[in-house]
Design an enzyme around this catalytic site. Structure first.
Site, short mmCIF file in Angstrom:
data_model
loop_
_atom_site.label_atom_id
_atom_site.label_comp_id
_atom_site.label_asym_id
_atom_site.label_seq_id
_atom_site.Cartn_x
_atom_site.Cartn_y
_atom_site.Cartn_z
N SER A 136 -15.66 36.88 28.75
CA SER A 136 -15.29 38.05 27.93
C SER A 136 -13.87 37.93 27.38
O SER A 136 -13.04 37.17 27.87
CB SER A 136 -15.39 39.32 28.77
OG SER A 136 -16.67 39.45 29.33
N1 SAH Z 1 -17.71 38.19 33.86
C1 SAH Z 1 -17.93 36.91 33.19
C2 SAH Z 1 -18.59 37.07 31.83
C3 SAH Z 1 -20.00 37.28 32.00
S1 SAH Z 1 -21.13 37.09 30.66
C4 SAH Z 1 -16.66 36.11 33.06
O1 SAH Z 1 -15.59 36.63 33.39
O2 SAH Z 1 -16.75 34.95 32.65
C5 SAH Z 1 -22.47 37.90 31.50
C6 SAH Z 1 -23.06 37.14 32.64
O3 SAH Z 1 -24.08 37.95 33.21
C7 SAH Z 1 -23.73 35.82 32.24
O4 SAH Z 1 -23.20 34.77 32.98
C8 SAH Z 1 -25.20 36.07 32.58
O5 SAH Z 1 -25.88 34.91 33.03
C9 SAH Z 1 -25.12 37.12 33.66
N2 SAH Z 1 -26.32 37.93 33.85
C10 SAH Z 1 -27.21 38.33 32.92
N3 SAH Z 1 -28.18 39.10 33.48
C11 SAH Z 1 -27.88 39.17 34.80
C12 SAH Z 1 -28.49 39.83 35.92
N4 SAH Z 1 -29.61 40.54 35.80
N5 SAH Z 1 -27.92 39.69 37.13
C13 SAH Z 1 -26.78 38.96 37.29
N6 SAH Z 1 -26.15 38.34 36.28
C14 SAH Z 1 -26.69 38.44 35.05
#
Ligand code: SAH
Length: 229
Positions: free
Chosen positions: A72
């Site tokens: 993000s």
């Molecule tokens: N917080 C992260 C950015 C995350 S992007 C950072 O600092 O880099 C969102 C993430 O959520 C992705 O890696 C994706 O694979 C994950 N995601 C999507 N659906 C999900 C779910 N149901 N449970 C857990 N993670 C999930």
């Protein structure tokens, strides 16, 4: 950090500060706590982006991290950390570990971070990275955030870093009374809003903060029956 990295970090912190002022009317926040900005200053974002993208690590924007996912935007990471209103004794759940960057920022602010990631490769890479960089109060597990992580609940704060079509029930259940859930809610490709949901005596108070654009919170397909034909 090298001299160039320090310059990049200063630029990133200035950009965040500028965006805080720019969005103050919407968010109601004229500044972020010193502890949040200190956490942003201490986590080396260039260690959380893929090789080859290090030079863009301090830009105030999201970056690809593989598997169609993103790390993000720094301002959003700072904003969500601020909105959680957690402290040194807090135990926090993150849904969507991704690169582990948001988890690292939170780990500077709280006692313990638990973080769930759906994609097994991202979960193990982030876990390894966080350990290597010395963030020992973060535990990453592969799992589906729609179910939360009941074992360590109730949490003093829950942060979801992918957009959900609705607020997952399990996360409300796993939130301590009086604590906050910070979550983007909306369609994958439609409008999304960042919400702060506070649980008061079991009832929910929802506050809309601002429009956002996150990757979708996906449903795990692992448990679904497979049709063979
Ligand atoms: N917080 C992260 C950015 C995350 S992007 C950072 O600092 O880099 C969102 C993430 O959520 C992705 O890696 C994706 O694979 C994950 N995601 C999507 N659906 C999900 C779910 N149901 N449970 C857990 N993670 C999930």
């Amino acid at each position: 950090m090298t001299v160039d990295e320090q310059a990049g970090m200063s630029r990133m912190l200035e950009d965040i500060h500028r965006e805080v002022l720019y969005t103050a009317d919407e968010t109601g926040l004229a500044s972020f706590h010193q502890a949040v900005m200190a956490a942003m200053a201490s986590v080396p974002r260039m260690r959380f982006v893929p090789h080859g993208l290090e030079s863009a690590a301090f830009d105030n924007g999201p970056l690809p991290i593989g598997h169609g996912q993103t790390i993000s935007q720094p301002y959003i990471v700072a904003l969500m950390s601020e909105l959680l209103r957690v402290g040194k004794e807090s135990v926090v759940l993150e849904v969507g570990t991704g690169s582990g960057y948001q988890a690292a920022v939170l780990s500077e602010l709280v006692r313990q971070v638990y973080s769930l990631e759906l994609v097994p490769e991202l979960a193990s890479e982030a876990s390894e990275r966080l350990h290597r960089l010395g963030y020992h109060n973060v535990e990453v597990r592969q799992g589906d955030g729609y179910h939360g992580w009941a074992e360590h609940s109730p949490y003093d704060g829950i942060i979801v870093t992918a957009a959900a079509p609705h607020i997952p029930h399990a996360l409300i259940e796993q939130l301590r009374d009086g604590a906050r859930l910070v979550i983007p809610v909306g369609d994958a490709f439609g409008p999304q809003r960042l919400l702060v949901v506070t649980k008061h005596n079991g009832k929910l108070d929802e506050q809309i903060i601002l429009p956002v654009a996150f990757v979708p919170l996906r449903h795990s397909t692992v448990d679904r029956p497979t049709t063979l034909h």
